[in-house]
Structure formats: C-alpha cells, structure tokens
Design an enzyme around this catalytic site. Structure first.
Site, mmCIF file in Angstrom:
data_model
loop_
_atom_site.group_PDB
_atom_site.id
_atom_site.type_symbol
_atom_site.label_atom_id
_atom_site.label_comp_id
_atom_site.label_asym_id
_atom_site.label_seq_id
_atom_site.Cartn_x
_atom_site.Cartn_y
_atom_site.Cartn_z
ATOM 1 N N GLN A 27 75.728 -38.876 70.267
ATOM 2 C CA GLN A 27 74.806 -40.026 70.277
ATOM 3 C C GLN A 27 74.789 -40.759 71.608
ATOM 4 O O GLN A 27 73.823 -41.424 71.944
ATOM 5 C CB GLN A 27 75.216 -41.008 69.165
ATOM 6 N N ASP A 49 90.381 -43.783 72.296
ATOM 7 C CA ASP A 49 90.884 -42.641 71.535
ATOM 8 C C ASP A 49 89.978 -41.418 71.674
ATOM 9 O O ASP A 49 88.743 -41.542 71.646
ATOM 10 C CB ASP A 49 90.985 -43.053 70.055
ATOM 11 N N TYR A 54 86.667 -33.276 69.695
ATOM 12 C CA TYR A 54 85.477 -34.126 69.662
ATOM 13 C C TYR A 54 84.416 -33.572 70.624
ATOM 14 O O TYR A 54 84.651 -33.447 71.829
ATOM 15 C CB TYR A 54 85.799 -35.582 70.031
ATOM 16 N N SER A 152 98.640 -37.332 62.980
ATOM 17 C CA SER A 152 97.454 -37.886 62.332
ATOM 18 C C SER A 152 97.317 -37.257 60.956
ATOM 19 O O SER A 152 97.232 -36.034 60.845
ATOM 20 C CB SER A 152 96.206 -37.612 63.177
ATOM 21 N N PRO A 209 87.364 -47.626 60.157
ATOM 22 C CA PRO A 209 87.491 -48.897 59.432
ATOM 23 C C PRO A 209 86.249 -49.217 58.603
ATOM 24 O O PRO A 209 86.331 -49.969 57.634
ATOM 25 C CB PRO A 209 87.666 -49.924 60.554
ATOM 26 N N ALA A 211 84.395 -46.751 57.143
ATOM 27 C CA ALA A 211 84.096 -45.539 56.360
ATOM 28 C C ALA A 211 82.808 -44.882 56.855
ATOM 29 O O ALA A 211 81.875 -44.639 56.087
ATOM 30 C CB ALA A 211 84.024 -45.873 54.865
ATOM 31 N N LYS A 218 74.710 -50.476 55.488
ATOM 32 C CA LYS A 218 73.477 -49.841 55.968
ATOM 33 C C LYS A 218 72.979 -48.744 55.028
ATOM 34 O O LYS A 218 71.825 -48.342 55.099
ATOM 35 C CB LYS A 218 73.655 -49.303 57.389
ATOM 36 N N ARG A 228 74.561 -42.188 61.325
ATOM 37 C CA ARG A 228 75.485 -41.044 61.373
ATOM 38 C C ARG A 228 75.206 -40.028 60.266
ATOM 39 O O ARG A 228 75.250 -38.828 60.488
ATOM 40 C CB ARG A 228 76.935 -41.551 61.265
HETATM 41 P P1 NDP Z 1 83.734 -46.358 61.600
HETATM 42 O O1 NDP Z 1 84.102 -46.054 60.212
HETATM 43 O O2 NDP Z 1 83.837 -47.768 62.040
HETATM 44 O O3 NDP Z 1 82.258 -45.810 61.826
HETATM 45 C C1 NDP Z 1 81.591 -46.064 63.034
HETATM 46 C C2 NDP Z 1 80.096 -45.836 62.865
HETATM 47 O O4 NDP Z 1 79.553 -46.790 61.925
HETATM 48 C C3 NDP Z 1 79.349 -46.087 64.159
HETATM 49 O O5 NDP Z 1 79.365 -44.973 65.013
HETATM 50 C C4 NDP Z 1 77.972 -46.435 63.626
HETATM 51 O O6 NDP Z 1 77.324 -45.229 63.188
HETATM 52 C C5 NDP Z 1 78.318 -47.277 62.409
HETATM 53 N N1 NDP Z 1 78.512 -48.694 62.776
HETATM 54 C C6 NDP Z 1 79.594 -49.249 63.412
HETATM 55 N N2 NDP Z 1 79.421 -50.565 63.574
HETATM 56 C C7 NDP Z 1 78.217 -50.872 63.038
HETATM 57 C C8 NDP Z 1 77.506 -52.064 62.901
HETATM 58 N N3 NDP Z 1 77.981 -53.223 63.352
HETATM 59 N N4 NDP Z 1 76.285 -52.010 62.288
HETATM 60 C C9 NDP Z 1 75.785 -50.835 61.814
HETATM 61 N N5 NDP Z 1 76.423 -49.665 61.922
HETATM 62 C C10 NDP Z 1 77.635 -49.673 62.529
HETATM 63 O O7 NDP Z 1 84.638 -45.537 62.634
HETATM 64 P P2 NDP Z 1 84.629 -43.985 63.016
HETATM 65 O O8 NDP Z 1 84.473 -43.137 61.820
HETATM 66 O O9 NDP Z 1 83.692 -43.786 64.155
HETATM 67 O O10 NDP Z 1 86.122 -43.828 63.522
HETATM 68 C C11 NDP Z 1 86.563 -44.579 64.652
HETATM 69 C C12 NDP Z 1 87.417 -43.696 65.537
HETATM 70 O O11 NDP Z 1 88.573 -43.275 64.833
HETATM 71 C C13 NDP Z 1 86.775 -42.389 66.005
HETATM 72 O O12 NDP Z 1 85.913 -42.558 67.094
HETATM 73 C C14 NDP Z 1 87.999 -41.579 66.392
HETATM 74 O O13 NDP Z 1 88.470 -41.986 67.662
HETATM 75 C C15 NDP Z 1 88.986 -41.996 65.315
HETATM 76 N N6 NDP Z 1 88.986 -41.002 64.206
HETATM 77 C C16 NDP Z 1 90.129 -40.263 64.034
HETATM 78 C C17 NDP Z 1 90.206 -39.312 63.065
HETATM 79 C C18 NDP Z 1 91.453 -38.517 62.902
HETATM 80 O O14 NDP Z 1 91.462 -37.526 62.155
HETATM 81 N N7 NDP Z 1 92.520 -38.874 63.563
HETATM 82 C C19 NDP Z 1 89.052 -39.017 62.166
HETATM 83 C C20 NDP Z 1 87.908 -39.871 62.411
HETATM 84 C C21 NDP Z 1 87.905 -40.830 63.373
HETATM 85 P P3 NDP Z 1 75.728 -44.960 63.257
HETATM 86 O O15 NDP Z 1 75.090 -45.989 64.134
HETATM 87 O O16 NDP Z 1 75.596 -43.583 63.798
HETATM 88 O O17 NDP Z 1 75.272 -45.026 61.839
#
Ligand code: NDP
Length: 332
Positions: A27, A49, A54, A152, A209, A211, A218, A228
């Site tokens: 993205q 991170d 990735y 992890s 955080p 999900a 949303k 996403r």
């Molecule tokens: P979140 O659950 O916070 O999801 C983030 C996504 O939610 C964004 O990319 C966006 O997606 C949407 N979002 C976030 N904030 C807002 C908002 N204010 N309003 C509307 N939509 C919002 O976290 P991630 O799942 O991205 O995880 C965070 C990080 O954790 C990852 O980048 C990675 O570094 C780590 N991670 C580690 C894993 C592991 O196995 N160790 C597995 C997964 C993540 P969109 O706009 O596309 O809808």
C-alpha cells in the site's frame, strides 16, 4: 509519548511503535512510507518493526531506503527483523544456523543498518534443535549484528526451554515475545505468558492492536474497497468479518462504537486505549496505510487520562471474553 522497558532488559521502547506488514510495498511506496516514518519519529516513535517475509523482502528494502534518506542518528531508533519464512528452498526457511545467519545478513543489507536491535524467530521451528537456534542467536549477538533476540507466537513452554538451554550453556536467551494482542485475542498475553513476566523478565512487543482494522469499526457495515480486507493478496483475512465468529465480533464492535461515541472517542481510539492499559506490553506495534490513520492513532496518547475504570468495566462487559483458562504448561 512514554517509553516502556522491554521486560527486565535495559531497553526502552516507545509505547506505540510502527510496523510494516501489509502496508510497506503493498500500500505504501517509498515516498508515502517516508512520510509515515517521518511523522512517527517526530511524534516520539523509536521502534520500527519488519520481517524477511514482509513483501518478500521489499518491505525491508523500502524501510532501509527511508532510514537512509531520513538519516536519523542510529542511536535514536530501534529496528527489527524476523526470521523463518525467507523463501521456498530448504535453506531459505526455518531456524537453522544456516538460515538465521543468511536472514540476518539479508536484513542488514536491505535495511541498510549495521545491526538489528531485535531479531525475532517468527514462529517455532520444531525441525531444528533449540540449542542450534539459541547458539546462532548468541553468535550474532557476540558479533554485534543483533542486540536482543526474541520469539513471535511461541508457546510459553518453548520460550522457557530456550532460556533454560541458554542458561545451561552460558548464552544469551530470548527476552522479548511478539504476540498478537487486541480486544479479541487475549489468551497468550493475559494468561499463558503470566509466569514468564516474573520468571524470565519477558517483554512484549504486541501486534495487530486493531485486529487488522476490525476494531476501527470500518467493517461494521461492509468491506470498504480501499481497506486491507479488499487487498487481492489478503482476501483470506475476510473471514475476520464474514465467518460466524467474525459476525459475532462485528456485533461487539458496533456496541464498542456506540460506547466510544458516548465518551467522545473514535472506535479506534477506544481500542488502542484498552491495549495501553496492559502494563506487560512494552510497545504496541501500529500499522497504518495512510498518514491520517497514524495521526489519529498517535493522538490517542493525548486522551490517556480520560480512560476511566468505569469505561474499562463497560468495555469488558461488551467483550465478555476475559481469558478464564490458564494453560497449566508447567505440569503438561
Ligand atoms: P492493526 O491491527 O492496527 O491494523 C492496521 C491496519 O488497520 C492499517 O494498515 C489500516 O488498514 C487499518 N487502520 C489503522 N488505523 C486506522 C484508522 N485510524 N482508521 C481506519 N483504519 C485504520 O495492525 P497490523 O495488523 O498492521 O499489525 C501491526 C504490526 O504488527 C505489523 O505491521 C507488523 O510489524 C506486526 N505484525 C507482526 C506479526 C507477527 O507474526 N509477529 C503478524 C502481524 C503483524 P487499511 O487502511 O488497509 O484498511
């Protein structure tokens, strides 16, 4: 921004950090990733991170270019990578000495840094003896290529085993775990790992955080086309909202949204404030596909004192999912 200690180590990470899974390369291109990281750093985020898997390495390449361009002093930020899924060939995956060393070298090259602050084993690898993994991580630490290493989504008994093996052999064991932690996924952080915080001084860098966005509200009515869950490679995530369990979650999110409104929060802010309450969490790794999202999420820090015990009770009533069963792994 406040800074929390990673378990009993001396490392302080910002309570919110920034991750690159899904976003970097799918993205966000180099210019937009630059803007996101610049904003995060300006607001006090000191941990970024990443993982070899990735964007098949592209996420690390983009982050490396951004780090080179922004040219922050190396002692002012931390960056991580994770090893396990590097490619399809037998030597490109797992936690063997061969793959861990290659993955570390690849990450250093792609991220354009001389050392990784944290290097995680992305999942357990039951085909590799745990001593081999521990020895290799220790070796990278003594070489100065890695400062701390962690796991992890490892089961608690394996984290204990890795530390026992390290102790028996005078090696550095893992001191940080990276589990999922949000209102819908609580078991590991709130129950299974409880012993480890005290016994081992384990720290946590928690993921998703929101999900994957479900906890922003949303997806309450439909799946927006720019979200996403609409991304071609990530349609498998749609079960988060379309399955029976997913629908149950959405009905809870709707109640959370209405509660948030009563308190003048957005649903996102309510969800992040809830995560911040857990003091075992060293840092919450945020994800953001837009600058405005990161702004909204970081602004939560201005409202921390508006999160009351009464609000917490109301949230818990809606969630109704406090982990009841502590897994008795010590006697398993
Ligand atoms: P979140 O659950 O916070 O999801 C983030 C996504 O939610 C964004 O990319 C966006 O997606 C949407 N979002 C976030 N904030 C807002 C908002 N204010 N309003 C509307 N939509 C919002 O976290 P991630 O799942 O991205 O995880 C965070 C990080 O954790 C990852 O980048 C990675 O570094 C780590 N991670 C580690 C894993 C592991 O196995 N160790 C597995 C997964 C993540 P969109 O706009 O596309 O809808």
């Amino acid at each position: 921004m406040e800074y929390r200690k990673v378990g009993r180590s001396g490392l302080f990470l910002s309570e919110f950090s920034l991750g690159s899974w899904v976003t970097f390369s799918n993205q966000l291109d180099f210019p937009s990733a630059t803007n996101i990281m610049a904003l995060a750093f300006e607001r006090g985020v000191n941990f970024y991170d990443n993982a070899e898997t990735y964007g098949d390495g592209n996420s690390e390449i983009i982050m490396g270019k951004v780090l080179a361009k922004l040219n922050w002093s190396r002692d002012s930020f931390c960056v991580s990578s994770k090893v396990l899924w590097g490619g399809n060939r037998p030597t490109q995956k797992g936690l063997s000495r061969k793959h861990i060393v290659d993955a570390c070298h690849n990450a250093l090259k792609r991220l354009q840094v001389e050392y990784l602050d944290i290097f995680y084993c992305h999942r357990p690898d039951l085909d590799t003896p745990i001593l081999e993994t521990v020895v290799t991580m220790n070796h990278l630490i003594t070489q100065g290529k890695v400062l701390y290493w962690g796991t992890s989504e490892w089961p608690p008994e394996l984290i204990v085993k890795a530390n026992e093996v390290a102790k028996q052999n005078g090696l550095v064991g893992p001191n940080v775990e990276q589990p999922e932690y949000n209102m819908f996924n609580r078991q590991k952080v709130e129950k299974d790992y409880l012993y480890l915080y005290e016994d081992m001084g384990l720290g946590l860098t928690t993921w998703s955080p929101l999900a994957s966005g479900v906890l922003t509200g949303k997806y309450n009515e439909s799946i927006p086309s720019d979200s996403r869950l609409s991304l071609l490679n990530f349609t498998w995530l749609q079960s988060l909202v379309l399955s029976d369990k997913g629908k149950e979650k959405i009905s809870k999110v709707k109640l959370l949204s209405s509660l948030a409104q009563d308190y003048n929060f957005t649903t996102t802010q309510l969800s992040l404030l809830w995560c911040l309450q857990n003091k075992h969490v060293s840092t919450i790794i945020l994800g953001a596909s837009k600058l405005t999202q990161l702004e909204e999420n970081l602004n939560v820090l201005d409202f921390k004192n508006k999160y009351t015990a009464e609000l917490h009770t109301e949230i818990e009533k809606i969630l109704n999912n406090t982990p009841l069963q502590e897994i008795d792994w010590k006697n398993a």
